[in-house]
Structures are given as structure tokens and as C-alpha cells.
Design a protein around this motif. Sequence first.
Motif, PDB file in Angstrom:
ATOM      1  N   THR A 131       0.818  -1.219   0.000  1.00 41.12           N
ATOM      2  CA  THR A 131       0.000   0.000   0.000  1.00 41.12           C
ATOM      3  C   THR A 131       0.847   1.262   0.000  1.00 41.12           C
ATOM      4  OG1 THR A 131      -0.114  -0.128   2.418  1.00 41.12           O
ATOM      5  CG2 THR A 131      -1.929  -1.135   1.161  1.00 41.12           C
ATOM      6  N   ASN A 132       2.163   1.099   0.046  1.00 38.90           N
ATOM      7  CA  ASN A 132       3.027   2.269   0.090  1.00 38.90           C
ATOM      8  C   ASN A 132       4.280   2.003  -0.751  1.00 38.90           C
ATOM      9  OD1 ASN A 132       3.809   4.873   0.906  1.00 38.90           O
ATOM     10  ND2 ASN A 132       5.046   4.053   2.586  1.00 38.90           N
ATOM     11  N   VAL A 133       4.894   3.083  -1.214  1.00 38.52           N
ATOM     12  CA  VAL A 133       6.154   3.001  -1.956  1.00 38.52           C
ATOM     13  C   VAL A 133       7.158   3.920  -1.282  1.00 38.52           C
ATOM     14  CG1 VAL A 133       7.338   3.434  -4.147  1.00 38.52           C
ATOM     15  CG2 VAL A 133       5.011   2.498  -4.147  1.00 38.52           C
ATOM     16  N   ARG A 134       8.316   3.357  -0.940  1.00 35.15           N
ATOM     17  CA  ARG A 134       9.370   4.170  -0.333  1.00 35.15           C
ATOM     18  C   ARG A 134      10.545   4.275  -1.286  1.00 35.15           C
ATOM     19  NH1 ARG A 134      10.917   1.353   4.010  1.00 35.15           N
ATOM     20  NH2 ARG A 134      13.085   0.872   3.447  1.00 35.15           N
ATOM     21  N   LEU A 135      10.963   5.495  -1.520  1.00 30.87           N
ATOM     22  CA  LEU A 135      12.056   5.768  -2.448  1.00 30.87           C
ATOM     23  C   LEU A 135      13.350   5.938  -1.661  1.00 30.87           C
ATOM     24  CD1 LEU A 135      12.570   6.313  -5.484  1.00 30.87           C
ATOM     25  CD2 LEU A 135      12.135   8.735  -5.013  1.00 30.87           C
ATOM     26  N   GLU A 136      14.364   5.183  -2.059  1.00 28.02           N
ATOM     27  CA  GLU A 136      15.661   5.329  -1.415  1.00 28.02           C
ATOM     28  C   GLU A 136      16.605   6.090  -2.348  1.00 28.02           C
ATOM     29  OE1 GLU A 136      16.913   1.504   0.153  1.00 28.02           O
ATOM     30  OE2 GLU A 136      15.499   1.682   1.825  1.00 28.02           O
ATOM     31  N   ARG A 137      17.491   5.439  -3.036  1.00 28.67           N
ATOM     32  CA  ARG A 137      18.479   6.145  -3.843  1.00 28.67           C
ATOM     33  C   ARG A 137      17.963   6.412  -5.259  1.00 28.67           C
ATOM     34  NH1 ARG A 137      24.275   3.555  -5.736  1.00 28.67           N
ATOM     35  NH2 ARG A 137      24.864   5.223  -7.179  1.00 28.67           N
ATOM     36  N   VAL A 138      18.200   7.625  -5.756  1.00 31.04           N
ATOM     37  CA  VAL A 138      17.926   7.985  -7.151  1.00 31.04           C
ATOM     38  C   VAL A 138      19.254   8.438  -7.752  1.00 31.04           C
ATOM     39  CG1 VAL A 138      16.640   9.455  -8.736  1.00 31.04           C
ATOM     40  CG2 VAL A 138      15.569   8.668  -6.620  1.00 31.04           C
ATOM     41  N   ASP A 139      19.655   7.803  -8.841  1.00 29.58           N
ATOM     42  CA  ASP A 139      20.975   8.084  -9.413  1.00 29.58           C
ATOM     43  C   ASP A 139      21.133   9.545  -9.837  1.00 29.58           C
ATOM     44  OD1 ASP A 139      21.543   5.486  -8.943  1.00 29.58           O
ATOM     45  OD2 ASP A 139      21.794   4.891 -11.044  1.00 29.58           O
ATOM     46  N   ALA A 140      20.041  10.137 -10.323  1.00 32.48           N
ATOM     47  CA  ALA A 140      20.063  11.563 -10.685  1.00 32.48           C
ATOM     48  C   ALA A 140      19.382  12.333  -9.547  1.00 32.48           C
ATOM     49  CB  ALA A 140      19.347  11.794 -12.002  1.00 32.48           C
ATOM     50  N   PRO A 141      20.141  12.926  -8.634  1.00 22.68           N
ATOM     51  CA  PRO A 141      19.542  13.558  -7.446  1.00 22.68           C
ATOM     52  C   PRO A 141      18.475  14.592  -7.776  1.00 22.68           C
ATOM     53  CG  PRO A 141      21.940  13.411  -7.225  1.00 22.68           C
ATOM     54  CD  PRO A 141      21.619  13.026  -8.638  1.00 22.68           C
TER      55      PRO A 141
END
Length: 391
Positions: free
Chosen positions: A366-376
Motif C-alpha cells: 500500500t506504500n512506496v518508499r524511495l531510497e536512492r535515485v541516481d540523478a539527485p
Amino acid sequence: MTPVPLPTVELSADQARRIALRAQGFLGAPDRRAGVPGVLRHLGAVQLDTISVLARSHELVPYARLGAVDRRTVEEAYWSGGRSFEYWSHAACVLPVEEWPHFAFRRRAYRARPHWYQDLPDGAYETVIKQLRTEGPLTATELGGAKNGGEWWDWSASKVAVERALMHGEVVCAERRGWKRVYDLAERAIPDALLHDDLDDAECHRRLVALAGRSLGVGTRTDIADYHRLKGEQFDAVVADSGLVPVSVEGWTKPAWADPEALASEPRGRHRTTLLSPFDSLIWERARTERIFGFTHRLEAYVPKPKRVHGYFAMPLLAGGRLQGRVDPAREGSTLVARQVSLLSRKAVTPMAQALVEAASWVGCTNVRLERVDAPELREPLMAEIARALA
């Protein structure tokens, strides 16, 4: 290698890409009435793998094409009704039962190997066959145990025997229970009309080349041969009689062949935005993926963690007919965790958010957690799109 006839059809790189997408069941409206069995027949092979992150790969393949099919429905489509069997094709694959005769050449080759890498005690093979005949279908555990108690590869004699019988074609895996193979005698599991090894090797190769060409739409010698792990010389010997048409493709440096039906009409339509299993047949051949999509992808599950670039089970994002990024997912309770996201451009932000939220819902998150994104600089826009899609 036999001489290749001069191609009579020229395809642009874009046409080849769209032909490949349509042949793999993405472009155009999917046949939802045919469901998962239709996807399997269309592709001709769905690769199996033990890794389960969002779901196992054989579940992700129909999900990518049909959408959020109930996962129990997916399993039942593969393992009930005698529709399919497991065998070595591109790798360990689920195959439509109609393809049983086409692998007679491989069964004969395995029978010609007297030991199949491991010795068996006298009578062990015969004991397993007798047990299946009287008690089957059975798992390896029910046959006497899968292991001897040593390392993971330390198979018991009964496990070695039943796997050898599977390779020989005397036994079939036509079902899985909790990811365990359930073995049965081929004479019970395969319809009588298909239970034969009448086709000679050349005819098996010819049929598999034709089927691979249809499933790929267009491909090089390596692409088509690799689909069912044929040798290049096996392809060479039968391609002229396979019905495939020699073509040239803009930017491809090697000869190619296409399925005539793929050339009969221009590929049209759109496809759903989705995440792809690294074992999906659209992208399982790395060089082909680079050639068609200009996208370099590598499964890093077996790469030491410090050397991984995109993550353990990075799943490419297919959107707008292109591969536009990738995500390495995980699950923590009811949260889908995007451990690492790579996007090729700002345009990929909304499709990635859409794909993540849809995938989360499919697996019960029911949820999505975003950790690292290569393009900040894309992190905040992606978080905003995810929040919008979840709302």
C-alpha cells in the motif's frame, strides 16, 4: 556457416523495435481472453528462476503484458490442466505442452550421456520410475528426500535419478507446489498425440527456429538460435526451410531474419507502462537489448554487492516503446522499497512512478518508499509523482 541469401526487405531501426515489441506481446491490444496460457503460447517459453523480489519471474512475464492478473490465476494457468511442462529451453522454462515433440533432439542428446555428471547406485533410476508409477505424482522429498544432508548441491540418489529421468523425457515436471517440482511419468502427463520422439533432429531444429523467429519478430542468427539454446550450425542447417525471411535492419551489422507475418502489417498501437523481469524474453539477450533499445542491462544478482551498479534485481522500465530506466525493488511488509532508481531522462519520472505504484498494488503493498535515485535532481519530482499516484 552457409551463405546467407541477400535480403529483399529493409527495415528501419524503429520498425525493427516495434516489430520486436509486437512479437513479444506488447504492442497492440493483448488477448485478455486467452490470458496467461495465451501469453505462454505466444512467447513459446517463459523462463523460471528462484529469485523472488516482487514476485517470481514467471509471474512477472504475464503481468508485464496483461496487467495485474491475480497471482493464483497465474500459477493455475501454468500448472493445471496439462497446458505446459518444464524443460531446458533458453534456460529452465515453462513450455506449452504442444512443444513437447520439438525437444526430442535434446532428450536424445541427454540419453546419450551415460552418467549425466553424477553416478547413481544400481537400481536407483528404476526405483524412482516404479515409485512414480505406483504413487505419483510426487515431489523429490516424497520420493525419498532431495538432499543427502551436505552442501546445497549434494543431491540424494532419488533426486539425481528423477532429474535424470526428466532430462531423458521419461518423467515430466508438470506442476510446482511451493516452488517444489512435482514429478510424474510423461506417459500420464503428456497427451498421447504429443508423446513421441518421432521428429528427427533437423525437424526439431527447423520448428524451433521458426517458432523463435515468430516470438522475436526479427532477429539475427544468434538471437534466434539462442531463444531455445540451439547451436549456430543447427540454425544454419534449417533456416532456409524455416519460412523466415532474410532482412536487413538499419544499424545492425549482422544478417537478420524476420517472421513473414511480422512483415505483413505495420506494428501499431500502444502498450502499458510496466517493469520487466530481467529474465523476460524481450530483454533476456543482452546484446539484442542493446541493439534494439540502445539500453545496456545486466542482471547483477550474482555480482558481488560492492561491484553492483544498478542493484540486485534491477527491473527495466518499459514506457512508450522504449526502455527508459530501471529500479531495484524490495518489499518490507506492506511497503514496496525502490532501493535504487535510474532514469534516462526527466520524461521517465511519471512512467516510473506509475509503474512502481501499480506493481506495489499488484503484490499487496500500500506504500512506496524511495531510497536512492541516481540523478539527485529527479528525486523530488519522482517522490511527488509517486505521492500523486498513491493518492
